[in-house]
Write a protein that holds these residues in place. Structure first.
Motif, mmCIF file in Angstrom:
data_model
loop_
_atom_site.group_PDB
_atom_site.id
_atom_site.type_symbol
_atom_site.label_atom_id
_atom_site.label_comp_id
_atom_site.label_asym_id
_atom_site.label_seq_id
_atom_site.Cartn_x
_atom_site.Cartn_y
_atom_site.Cartn_z
ATOM 1 N N ALA A 120 0.818 -1.205 0.000
ATOM 2 C CA ALA A 120 0.000 0.000 0.000
ATOM 3 C C ALA A 120 0.857 1.262 0.000
ATOM 4 C CB ALA A 120 -0.926 -0.004 1.217
ATOM 5 N N LYS A 121 2.028 1.200 0.610
ATOM 6 C CA LYS A 121 2.913 2.361 0.648
ATOM 7 C C LYS A 121 3.636 2.589 -0.675
ATOM 8 C CE LYS A 121 3.923 2.404 5.614
ATOM 9 N NZ LYS A 121 4.940 2.130 6.674
ATOM 10 N N GLY A 122 3.699 1.558 -1.518
ATOM 11 C CA GLY A 122 4.340 1.721 -2.816
ATOM 12 C C GLY A 122 5.670 1.013 -2.978
ATOM 13 N N TYR A 123 6.006 0.120 -2.059
ATOM 14 C CA TYR A 123 7.222 -0.680 -2.212
ATOM 15 C C TYR A 123 7.060 -1.668 -3.372
ATOM 16 C CZ TYR A 123 9.264 0.981 2.174
ATOM 17 O OH TYR A 123 9.825 1.760 3.159
ATOM 18 N N GLN A 124 8.202 -2.046 -3.957
ATOM 19 C CA GLN A 124 8.173 -3.013 -5.052
ATOM 20 C C GLN A 124 8.633 -4.413 -4.640
ATOM 21 O OE1 GLN A 124 9.889 0.047 -5.526
ATOM 22 N NE2 GLN A 124 8.395 1.061 -6.831
ATOM 23 N N ALA A 125 9.252 -4.538 -3.464
ATOM 24 C CA ALA A 125 9.799 -5.833 -3.065
ATOM 25 C C ALA A 125 9.849 -5.940 -1.550
ATOM 26 C CB ALA A 125 11.196 -6.033 -3.652
ATOM 27 N N ILE A 126 10.007 -7.173 -1.077
ATOM 28 C CA ILE A 126 10.053 -7.484 0.351
ATOM 29 C C ILE A 126 11.368 -8.179 0.682
ATOM 30 C CG2 ILE A 126 8.930 -8.751 2.237
ATOM 31 C CD1 ILE A 126 7.193 -6.543 1.093
ATOM 32 N N GLU A 127 11.970 -7.777 1.802
ATOM 33 C CA GLU A 127 13.141 -8.470 2.340
ATOM 34 C C GLU A 127 12.783 -9.038 3.710
ATOM 35 O OE1 GLU A 127 17.222 -7.461 4.624
ATOM 36 O OE2 GLU A 127 16.845 -6.203 2.866
ATOM 37 N N PRO A 128 12.409 -10.325 3.780
ATOM 38 C CA PRO A 128 12.086 -10.933 5.076
ATOM 39 C C PRO A 128 13.382 -11.408 5.761
ATOM 40 C CG PRO A 128 10.989 -12.047 3.216
ATOM 41 C CD PRO A 128 12.134 -11.254 2.674
ATOM 42 N N ASP A 129 13.638 -10.886 6.939
ATOM 43 C CA ASP A 129 14.895 -11.186 7.627
ATOM 44 C C ASP A 129 14.784 -12.430 8.504
ATOM 45 O OD1 ASP A 129 17.540 -10.860 8.289
ATOM 46 O OD2 ASP A 129 17.224 -9.117 9.580
ATOM 47 N N ASN A 130 15.959 -13.008 8.767
ATOM 48 C CA ASN A 130 16.149 -14.109 9.720
ATOM 49 C C ASN A 130 15.593 -15.453 9.248
ATOM 50 O OD1 ASN A 130 17.635 -12.727 11.844
ATOM 51 N ND2 ASN A 130 15.754 -11.551 12.115
ATOM 52 N N TYR A 131 15.648 -15.681 7.938
ATOM 53 C CA TYR A 131 15.356 -17.003 7.363
ATOM 54 C C TYR A 131 16.176 -18.070 8.077
ATOM 55 C CZ TYR A 131 14.587 -20.121 3.224
ATOM 56 O OH TYR A 131 14.230 -21.124 2.362
ATOM 57 N N ASP A 132 17.368 -17.718 8.526
ATOM 58 C CA ASP A 132 18.269 -18.683 9.157
ATOM 59 C C ASP A 132 18.057 -18.802 10.666
ATOM 60 O OD1 ASP A 132 19.199 -16.173 9.844
ATOM 61 O OD2 ASP A 132 21.295 -16.573 9.367
ATOM 62 N N SER A 133 16.907 -18.371 11.170
ATOM 63 C CA SER A 133 16.685 -18.428 12.620
ATOM 64 C C SER A 133 16.774 -19.863 13.148
ATOM 65 C CB SER A 133 15.334 -17.815 12.991
ATOM 66 O OG SER A 133 14.256 -18.579 12.494
ATOM 67 N N TYR A 134 16.500 -20.843 12.301
ATOM 68 C CA TYR A 134 16.594 -22.234 12.754
ATOM 69 C C TYR A 134 18.005 -22.597 13.217
ATOM 70 C CZ TYR A 134 18.606 -23.340 8.163
ATOM 71 O OH TYR A 134 19.415 -23.385 7.041
ATOM 72 N N THR A 135 19.014 -21.888 12.711
ATOM 73 C CA THR A 135 20.393 -22.170 13.127
ATOM 74 C C THR A 135 20.667 -21.657 14.540
ATOM 75 O OG1 THR A 135 21.323 -20.105 12.233
ATOM 76 C CG2 THR A 135 21.162 -21.988 10.730
ATOM 77 N N LYS A 173 0.467 -9.919 -4.172
ATOM 78 C CA LYS A 173 0.426 -8.455 -4.082
ATOM 79 C C LYS A 173 1.332 -7.803 -5.133
ATOM 80 C CE LYS A 173 -2.429 -7.977 -0.688
ATOM 81 N NZ LYS A 173 -3.681 -7.178 -0.811
ATOM 82 N N ASN A 174 1.822 -8.612 -6.071
ATOM 83 C CA ASN A 174 2.688 -8.117 -7.137
ATOM 84 C C ASN A 174 4.011 -7.555 -6.599
ATOM 85 O OD1 ASN A 174 3.023 -7.878 -9.973
ATOM 86 N ND2 ASN A 174 2.701 -5.669 -9.831
ATOM 87 N N LEU A 175 4.516 -8.165 -5.541
ATOM 88 C CA LEU A 175 5.789 -7.771 -4.955
ATOM 89 C C LEU A 175 6.818 -8.874 -5.158
ATOM 90 C CD1 LEU A 175 4.490 -6.413 -1.523
ATOM 91 C CD2 LEU A 175 5.286 -5.031 -3.441
ATOM 92 N N ALA A 176 8.024 -8.495 -5.537
ATOM 93 C CA ALA A 176 9.129 -9.453 -5.540
ATOM 94 C C ALA A 176 9.518 -9.729 -4.095
ATOM 95 C CB ALA A 176 10.318 -8.878 -6.311
ATOM 96 N N ILE A 177 10.138 -10.880 -3.850
ATOM 97 C CA ILE A 177 10.537 -11.226 -2.487
ATOM 98 C C ILE A 177 11.928 -11.843 -2.506
ATOM 99 C CG2 ILE A 177 9.356 -13.469 -2.572
ATOM 100 C CD1 ILE A 177 8.722 -13.006 0.462
ATOM 101 N N GLY A 178 12.754 -11.411 -1.566
ATOM 102 C CA GLY A 178 14.147 -11.830 -1.555
ATOM 103 C C GLY A 178 14.443 -12.891 -0.521
ATOM 104 N N GLN A 179 15.534 -13.611 -0.749
ATOM 105 C CA GLN A 179 16.101 -14.504 0.259
ATOM 106 C C GLN A 179 17.182 -13.742 1.013
ATOM 107 O OE1 GLN A 179 17.211 -18.586 -0.634
ATOM 108 N NE2 GLN A 179 19.123 -18.355 0.511
ATOM 109 N N LYS A 180 17.040 -13.621 2.318
ATOM 110 C CA LYS A 180 18.031 -12.922 3.131
ATOM 111 C C LYS A 180 19.031 -13.946 3.685
ATOM 112 C CE LYS A 180 19.714 -9.381 5.516
ATOM 113 N NZ LYS A 180 18.861 -8.654 6.478
#
Length: 263
Positions: free
Chosen positions: A133-148, A173-180
């Protein structure tokens, strides 16, 4: 006769056009590669000249006219936000104590069951909706490696299952999403549904090639040392998006502020 002919033509056009036909959603857009980049997690400020891509926290507004990546802490709880989560969604050890990422004082989220992953994803997906809604084009979800850092209570498969939930929602939502980070899971990026990588210190730890193998040139590199920047720039300075920031990703005017790029 003429009016009948018009009616017939209109009827024919209507018959050829399904009543439920809708306009297809536009394709999501990946971050530009080999671009000027700034990592602004410590606070938003006017991007330096030449910057095309900016990452900011989900609470901040995107930078006008640039490609904006919205940071969300998807696998752990931000300091001070523990009360915002249902207690049973926080990972606890056998003694009932919270499992904490000691480096950042962040409780881990409990991804061990389908029900908990779904409930956690509902909250994270609401943040993703706000980013859109704010107008971002992509998402960076942090701490994928929390299992470690989970005292062996979480597994890579649980992390991937959860990441798939939020990746599917981001794409809707038409957003790209990254692997952190989490280079060990880069080979699963297509199964999980990840579009680009955000790699901290891959130059410092000689891991950039592993991200490139999985994501091609769709890799954003953040280094925190001059040696890491030099290593990343020497090998990939003409291909990847690379920046050096101070560890606190502070704002200009702070005594710790540092930003450098490949020369």
């Amino acid at each position: 006769m003429r009016s009948l002919l018009v009616v017939a033509l209109v009827a024919g056009l209507t018959a050829c056009t399904p009543a439920d036909q809708t306009t297809a959603a536009p394709a999501l857009t990946l971050p530009p590669t080999h671009a000027g980049f700034d990592y602004q997690l410590g606070g938003a400020y006017d991007p330096p000249a030449g910057v095309e891509v900016v990452t900011r926290d989900r609470t901040a507004a995107p930078a006008p006219g640039l490609y904006n990546v919205c940071y969300v802490n998807a696998f752990q709880v931000q300091p001070g936000e523990q009360k915002d989560w249902d207690p049973d969604l926080l990972l606890r050890d056998a003694a009932g104590n919270l499992v904490i990422d000691e480096d950042w004082n962040e409780p881990l989220l409990d991804l061990r069951t389908d029900d908990k992953r779904t409930r956690i994803a509902a909250k994270v997906n609401a943040w993703i909706d706000d980013c859109a809604a704010k107008g971002y084009q992509a998402i960076e979800p942090d701490n994928y490696d929390s299992y470690t850092r989970s005292k062996n209570m979480l597994t890579p498969d649980q992390a991937k299952a959860f990441h798939t939930l939020i990746a599917t929602h981001a794409h809707a939502k038409n957003l790209a999403i990254g692997q952190k980070n989490t280079v060990e899971l880069a080979g699963d990026r297509e199964t999980v549904g990840l579009d680009f990588a955000v790699a901290e210190e891959c130059g410092e730890h000689d891991e950039c090639a592993d991200y490139v193998d999985a994501f091609g040139n769709n890799v954003i590199v953040i280094e925190y040392t001059s040696s890491g920047l030099k290593a990343a720039c020497t090998e990939y300075g003409d291909a990847l998006t690379i920046v050096q920031r101070d560890l606190e990703v502070s704002t200009p005017g702070s005594p710790d502020y540092l930003r450098a790029a490949c020369k």
